[in-house]
Design a protein around this motif. Sequence first.
Motif, short mmCIF file in Angstrom:
data_model
loop_
_atom_site.label_atom_id
_atom_site.label_comp_id
_atom_site.label_asym_id
_atom_site.label_seq_id
_atom_site.Cartn_x
_atom_site.Cartn_y
_atom_site.Cartn_z
N ARG A 215 0.81 -1.22 0.00
CA ARG A 215 0.00 0.00 0.00
C ARG A 215 0.84 1.27 0.00
O ARG A 215 0.50 2.25 -0.66
CB ARG A 215 -0.95 0.01 1.20
N ARG A 219 0.75 4.00 -3.10
CA ARG A 219 0.35 5.38 -2.81
C ARG A 219 1.44 6.37 -3.26
O ARG A 219 1.16 7.41 -3.85
CB ARG A 219 0.09 5.52 -1.31
N ASN A 220 2.71 6.01 -3.01
CA ASN A 220 3.80 6.91 -3.36
C ASN A 220 3.98 7.06 -4.87
O ASN A 220 4.24 8.16 -5.37
CB ASN A 220 5.10 6.42 -2.73
N LYS A 222 1.65 6.78 -7.13
CA LYS A 222 0.54 7.61 -7.60
C LYS A 222 0.81 9.07 -7.31
O LYS A 222 0.61 9.95 -8.18
CB LYS A 222 -0.75 7.17 -6.91
N PRO A 250 -3.29 11.61 -3.08
CA PRO A 250 -3.64 10.49 -2.20
C PRO A 250 -3.24 10.79 -0.76
O PRO A 250 -2.14 11.28 -0.51
CB PRO A 250 -2.83 9.32 -2.77
N LEU A 253 -0.87 7.43 4.64
CA LEU A 253 -1.35 6.24 5.33
C LEU A 253 -1.03 6.38 6.82
O LEU A 253 0.11 6.62 7.19
CB LEU A 253 -0.66 4.99 4.77
#
Length: 256
Positions: A215, A219-220, A222, A250, A253
């Motif tokens: 994850r 995320r990074n 994107k 995004p 997290l």
Amino acid sequence: FLGGIIQGRHSCRSLPRRIGSVPCTPPPSRDQCQTCSFQAFSSGISSTSDVEIRKDTLNWIDRAVVGLSLCPFAEAPVRAGTFSIFVVRSGDEGLENDASESFDPIQSKLLEEMDRLAPEGSTGTSVIVVPDLYPDDFEAFLYYLSEKVEENIMTVHNFHGKVQVAPFHPKFQFEGSEIDSPENCTNRSPYPMFHILREIEVSQAVERLNGDAGRVWRRNVKLMNILGVKGVDKVLKGGKAKISTGEVIPPPLNIL
């Protein structure tokens, strides 16, 4: 970027088994990856002072790794003062000696920090910056990582299951990826370096992600594709990236 091994990517090229992968300087768009601003650091390193190298590394961590939330639990150890950075200089002399009992300065510092972090109840994390360790030759850097770190230190001194070592390099390339793939830039840094993490903290981080170690990396990637090269460079220079209309950043997290 404590615990960034949780990205869950496959091992980097030529390594016999996975040592780690930590989120680092953000990857730009696919066709421009080779123009990442930190690539410029790889030339003229020998004349750069330790003070400047440390400053460059701290700026990279503060502006990219923490500032862009590339690692969801990086800020805590940095702010708490349990995040250590060491600059270790070593030319090519002696690096080709395969005798495990003949440690060079880099190996000696890595062993010292692993001894400090491995015991139960220890806290913190360490980054060993090695600016002279093949900054322009990623394959040679990987050989050193595999033979001098993985085998001569991790295996011989029984550190597996206690600490992990994540590699960074200005020309980092994952196995099976193209040299200009954005994913490579998640492990590209201003200088060659090793990040020592405590195994228990890595495992706890993965658990908080419900076992989905990829994850953070997804995320990074994107985020960096949204920012692009110009946006990344602006952030690394202390500015604020401009986001195109309609793009959604995004969220970080939260696994603390």
